[in-house]
Design a protein around this motif. Structure first.
Motif, PDB file in Angstrom:
ATOM      1  N   ALA A  22      25.752 -33.703 -25.247  1.00  0.00           N
ATOM      2  CA  ALA A  22      26.345 -33.335 -26.588  1.00  0.00           C
ATOM      3  C   ALA A  22      25.663 -34.034 -27.809  1.00  0.00           C
ATOM      4  CB  ALA A  22      27.999 -33.758 -26.839  1.00  0.00           C
ATOM      5  N   ARG A  23      24.991 -33.413 -28.547  1.00  0.00           N
ATOM      6  CA  ARG A  23      24.053 -33.752 -29.708  1.00  0.00           C
ATOM      7  C   ARG A  23      24.404 -32.970 -30.988  1.00  0.00           C
ATOM      8  NH1 ARG A  23      18.968 -32.932 -26.105  1.00  0.00           N
ATOM      9  NH2 ARG A  23      19.432 -34.877 -25.588  1.00  0.00           N
ATOM     10  N   HIS A  24      23.883 -33.516 -32.179  1.00  0.00           N
ATOM     11  CA  HIS A  24      23.832 -32.844 -33.421  1.00  0.00           C
ATOM     12  C   HIS A  24      23.069 -31.588 -33.332  1.00  0.00           C
ATOM     13  CE1 HIS A  24      26.264 -35.780 -35.353  1.00  0.00           C
ATOM     14  NE2 HIS A  24      25.548 -36.623 -35.111  1.00  0.00           N
ATOM     15  N   HIS A  25      23.574 -30.625 -33.938  1.00  0.00           N
ATOM     16  CA  HIS A  25      22.483 -29.344 -34.027  1.00  0.00           C
ATOM     17  C   HIS A  25      22.402 -29.001 -35.428  1.00  0.00           C
ATOM     18  CE1 HIS A  25      23.634 -29.050 -29.842  1.00  0.00           C
ATOM     19  NE2 HIS A  25      22.383 -27.979 -29.846  1.00  0.00           N
ATOM     20  N   TYR A  26      21.384 -28.679 -35.826  1.00  0.00           N
ATOM     21  CA  TYR A  26      21.141 -28.005 -37.512  1.00  0.00           C
ATOM     22  C   TYR A  26      21.040 -26.755 -37.315  1.00  0.00           C
ATOM     23  CZ  TYR A  26      19.770 -32.948 -38.118  1.00  0.00           C
ATOM     24  OH  TYR A  26      19.511 -34.206 -38.328  1.00  0.00           O
ATOM     25  N   LEU A  27      21.406 -25.930 -38.298  1.00  0.00           N
ATOM     26  CA  LEU A  27      21.495 -24.692 -38.758  1.00  0.00           C
ATOM     27  C   LEU A  27      20.638 -24.536 -39.990  1.00  0.00           C
ATOM     28  CD1 LEU A  27      24.755 -23.056 -38.475  1.00  0.00           C
ATOM     29  CD2 LEU A  27      22.806 -22.204 -37.091  1.00  0.00           C
ATOM     30  N   PRO A  28      19.630 -23.481 -40.080  1.00  0.00           N
ATOM     31  CA  PRO A  28      18.956 -23.480 -41.523  1.00  0.00           C
ATOM     32  C   PRO A  28      20.056 -23.111 -42.551  1.00  0.00           C
ATOM     33  CG  PRO A  28      17.856 -22.113 -39.499  1.00  0.00           C
ATOM     34  CD  PRO A  28      19.436 -22.610 -38.959  1.00  0.00           C
ATOM     35  N   ALA A  29      19.780 -23.665 -43.484  1.00  0.00           N
ATOM     36  CA  ALA A  29      20.808 -23.247 -44.530  1.00  0.00           C
ATOM     37  C   ALA A  29      20.788 -22.059 -45.278  1.00  0.00           C
ATOM     38  CB  ALA A  29      20.631 -24.642 -45.864  1.00  0.00           C
ATOM     39  N   GLY A  30      19.584 -21.467 -45.053  1.00  0.00           N
ATOM     40  CA  GLY A  30      19.294 -20.204 -45.489  1.00  0.00           C
ATOM     41  C   GLY A  30      19.988 -19.029 -44.904  1.00  0.00           C
ATOM     42  N   LEU A  31      20.849 -19.367 -43.705  1.00  0.00           N
ATOM     43  CA  LEU A  31      21.677 -18.562 -43.375  1.00  0.00           C
ATOM     44  C   LEU A  31      23.221 -18.326 -43.894  1.00  0.00           C
ATOM     45  CD1 LEU A  31      21.404 -19.326 -39.462  1.00  0.00           C
ATOM     46  CD2 LEU A  31      20.589 -17.295 -40.655  1.00  0.00           C
ATOM     47  N   VAL A  32      23.291 -19.377 -44.841  1.00  0.00           N
ATOM     48  CA  VAL A  32      24.552 -19.269 -45.574  1.00  0.00           C
ATOM     49  C   VAL A  32      24.697 -17.991 -46.591  1.00  0.00           C
ATOM     50  CG1 VAL A  32      26.116 -20.545 -47.170  1.00  0.00           C
ATOM     51  CG2 VAL A  32      24.801 -22.010 -45.245  1.00  0.00           C
ATOM     52  N   ALA A  33      25.712 -17.373 -46.263  1.00  0.00           N
ATOM     53  CA  ALA A  33      26.175 -16.150 -47.120  1.00  0.00           C
ATOM     54  C   ALA A  33      26.835 -16.673 -48.349  1.00  0.00           C
ATOM     55  CB  ALA A  33      26.754 -15.202 -46.594  1.00  0.00           C
ATOM     56  N   VAL A  34      28.102 -17.368 -48.035  1.00  0.00           N
ATOM     57  CA  VAL A  34      28.655 -17.612 -49.003  1.00  0.00           C
ATOM     58  C   VAL A  34      29.692 -18.835 -48.802  1.00  0.00           C
ATOM     59  CG1 VAL A  34      30.616 -16.268 -48.467  1.00  0.00           C
ATOM     60  CG2 VAL A  34      30.644 -16.776 -50.793  1.00  0.00           C
ATOM     61  N   VAL A  35      30.227 -19.708 -49.419  1.00  0.00           N
ATOM     62  CA  VAL A  35      31.251 -20.806 -49.369  1.00  0.00           C
ATOM     63  C   VAL A  35      32.229 -20.365 -50.038  1.00  0.00           C
ATOM     64  CG1 VAL A  35      31.471 -23.355 -49.771  1.00  0.00           C
ATOM     65  CG2 VAL A  35      29.003 -22.530 -49.219  1.00  0.00           C
ATOM     66  N   GLU A  36      33.412 -20.439 -49.055  1.00  0.00           N
ATOM     67  CA  GLU A  36      34.790 -20.044 -49.615  1.00  0.00           C
ATOM     68  C   GLU A  36      35.723 -21.201 -49.096  1.00  0.00           C
ATOM     69  OE1 GLU A  36      34.523 -15.251 -48.828  1.00  0.00           O
ATOM     70  OE2 GLU A  36      35.125 -16.459 -47.092  1.00  0.00           O
ATOM     71  N   GLY A  37      36.320 -22.018 -50.093  1.00  0.00           N
ATOM     72  CA  GLY A  37      37.221 -22.897 -50.025  1.00  0.00           C
ATOM     73  C   GLY A  37      36.732 -23.897 -49.269  1.00  0.00           C
ATOM     74  N   ASP A  38      36.932 -24.251 -47.992  1.00  0.00           N
ATOM     75  CA  ASP A  38      36.643 -25.076 -47.069  1.00  0.00           C
ATOM     76  C   ASP A  38      35.765 -24.493 -45.809  1.00  0.00           C
ATOM     77  OD1 ASP A  38      38.713 -24.061 -45.523  1.00  0.00           O
ATOM     78  OD2 ASP A  38      39.708 -26.102 -45.252  1.00  0.00           O
ATOM     79  N   THR A  39      35.452 -23.241 -46.039  1.00  0.00           N
ATOM     80  CA  THR A  39      34.596 -22.488 -45.149  1.00  0.00           C
ATOM     81  C   THR A  39      33.348 -22.011 -45.348  1.00  0.00           C
ATOM     82  OG1 THR A  39      36.892 -21.544 -44.222  1.00  0.00           O
ATOM     83  CG2 THR A  39      34.687 -20.201 -43.632  1.00  0.00           C
ATOM     84  N   VAL A  40      32.433 -22.257 -44.657  1.00  0.00           N
ATOM     85  CA  VAL A  40      30.923 -21.676 -44.913  1.00  0.00           C
ATOM     86  C   VAL A  40      30.541 -20.432 -44.029  1.00  0.00           C
ATOM     87  CG1 VAL A  40      28.413 -22.401 -44.648  1.00  0.00           C
ATOM     88  CG2 VAL A  40      30.286 -24.253 -45.096  1.00  0.00           C
ATOM     89  N   ARG A  41      30.526 -19.260 -44.794  1.00  0.00           N
ATOM     90  CA  ARG A  41      30.382 -18.076 -43.899  1.00  0.00           C
ATOM     91  C   ARG A  41      29.000 -17.961 -43.713  1.00  0.00           C
ATOM     92  NH1 ARG A  41      34.032 -14.813 -42.200  1.00  0.00           N
ATOM     93  NH2 ARG A  41      35.724 -15.575 -43.255  1.00  0.00           N
ATOM     94  N   LEU A  42      28.426 -17.483 -42.585  1.00  0.00           N
ATOM     95  CA  LEU A  42      26.961 -17.221 -42.591  1.00  0.00           C
ATOM     96  C   LEU A  42      26.594 -15.745 -42.612  1.00  0.00           C
ATOM     97  CD1 LEU A  42      26.442 -19.458 -39.243  1.00  0.00           C
ATOM     98  CD2 LEU A  42      26.172 -20.041 -41.723  1.00  0.00           C
ATOM     99  N   SER A  43      25.460 -15.550 -42.773  1.00  0.00           N
ATOM    100  CA  SER A  43      24.936 -14.065 -42.924  1.00  0.00           C
ATOM    101  C   SER A  43      24.533 -13.519 -41.445  1.00  0.00           C
ATOM    102  CB  SER A  43      23.666 -13.906 -43.747  1.00  0.00           C
ATOM    103  OG  SER A  43      22.711 -14.508 -43.327  1.00  0.00           O
ATOM    104  N   ALA A  44      24.649 -14.417 -40.455  1.00  0.00           N
ATOM    105  CA  ALA A  44      24.377 -13.935 -39.144  1.00  0.00           C
ATOM    106  C   ALA A  44      25.662 -14.164 -38.132  1.00  0.00           C
ATOM    107  CB  ALA A  44      23.312 -14.960 -38.508  1.00  0.00           C
ATOM    108  N   THR A  45      25.512 -13.374 -37.213  1.00  0.00           N
ATOM    109  CA  THR A  45      26.929 -13.489 -36.172  1.00  0.00           C
ATOM    110  C   THR A  45      26.711 -14.993 -35.614  1.00  0.00           C
ATOM    111  OG1 THR A  45      25.499 -12.748 -34.474  1.00  0.00           O
ATOM    112  CG2 THR A  45      26.975 -11.285 -35.834  1.00  0.00           C
ATOM    113  N   ALA A  46      27.734 -15.235 -35.131  1.00  0.00           N
ATOM    114  CA  ALA A  46      28.016 -16.704 -34.384  1.00  0.00           C
ATOM    115  C   ALA A  46      26.776 -16.818 -33.210  1.00  0.00           C
ATOM    116  CB  ALA A  46      29.319 -16.958 -33.945  1.00  0.00           C
ATOM    117  N   ALA A  47      26.671 -15.765 -32.524  1.00  0.00           N
ATOM    118  CA  ALA A  47      25.708 -15.682 -31.394  1.00  0.00           C
ATOM    119  C   ALA A  47      24.326 -15.807 -31.900  1.00  0.00           C
ATOM    120  CB  ALA A  47      25.834 -14.468 -30.470  1.00  0.00           C
ATOM    121  N   ASN A  48      24.069 -14.989 -32.982  1.00  0.00           N
ATOM    122  CA  ASN A  48      22.338 -15.067 -33.595  1.00  0.00           C
ATOM    123  C   ASN A  48      22.516 -16.758 -34.021  1.00  0.00           C
ATOM    124  OD1 ASN A  48      22.118 -12.645 -32.934  1.00  0.00           O
ATOM    125  ND2 ASN A  48      22.133 -11.707 -34.941  1.00  0.00           N
ATOM    126  N   ALA A  49      23.433 -17.299 -34.727  1.00  0.00           N
ATOM    127  CA  ALA A  49      23.301 -18.570 -35.620  1.00  0.00           C
ATOM    128  C   ALA A  49      22.983 -19.770 -34.360  1.00  0.00           C
ATOM    129  CB  ALA A  49      24.469 -18.793 -36.230  1.00  0.00           C
TER     130      ALA A  49
END
Length: 85
Positions: free
Chosen positions: A50-77
């Motif tokens: 188990a290790r830290h993973h990084y996601l490109p921040a450019g995948l972020v579609a919107v931040v709603e409340g305490d949720t970060v919603r991506l423009s990509a599906t979970a599998a693509n992310a």
């Protein structure tokens, strides 16, 4: 394309794919990447690695409340994960 303002992304926010599937939990924002906590990290079959993973921040579609919603599906992310050294 304008740079996103990632200041709304905070520690412990849930990261959700465009399909509503949980991708991970924010550890912190590191430049143009979002670092996810180790607890959400996919592990090797033996339970190790188990290790830290990084996601490109450019995948972020919107931040709603305490949720970060991506423009990509979970599998693509997950396919775009970068592992921490």
């Amino acid at each position: 394309m304008a740079e996103h303002d990632h200041s709304a992304i905070k520690e412990h926010m849930a990261v959700i794919g465009a399909d509503g599937v949980h991708v991970g939990t924010v550890d912190h924002v590191d430049g143009e990447r979002i670092k996810l906590t180790k607890t959400d990290s996919p592990q090797a079959e033996d339970g190790e690695g188990a290790r830290h993973h990084y996601l490109p921040a450019g995948l972020v579609a919107v931040v709603e409340g305490d949720t970060v919603r991506l423009s990509a599906t979970a599998a693509n992310a997950v396919d775009l994960f970068e592992e921490a050294d």
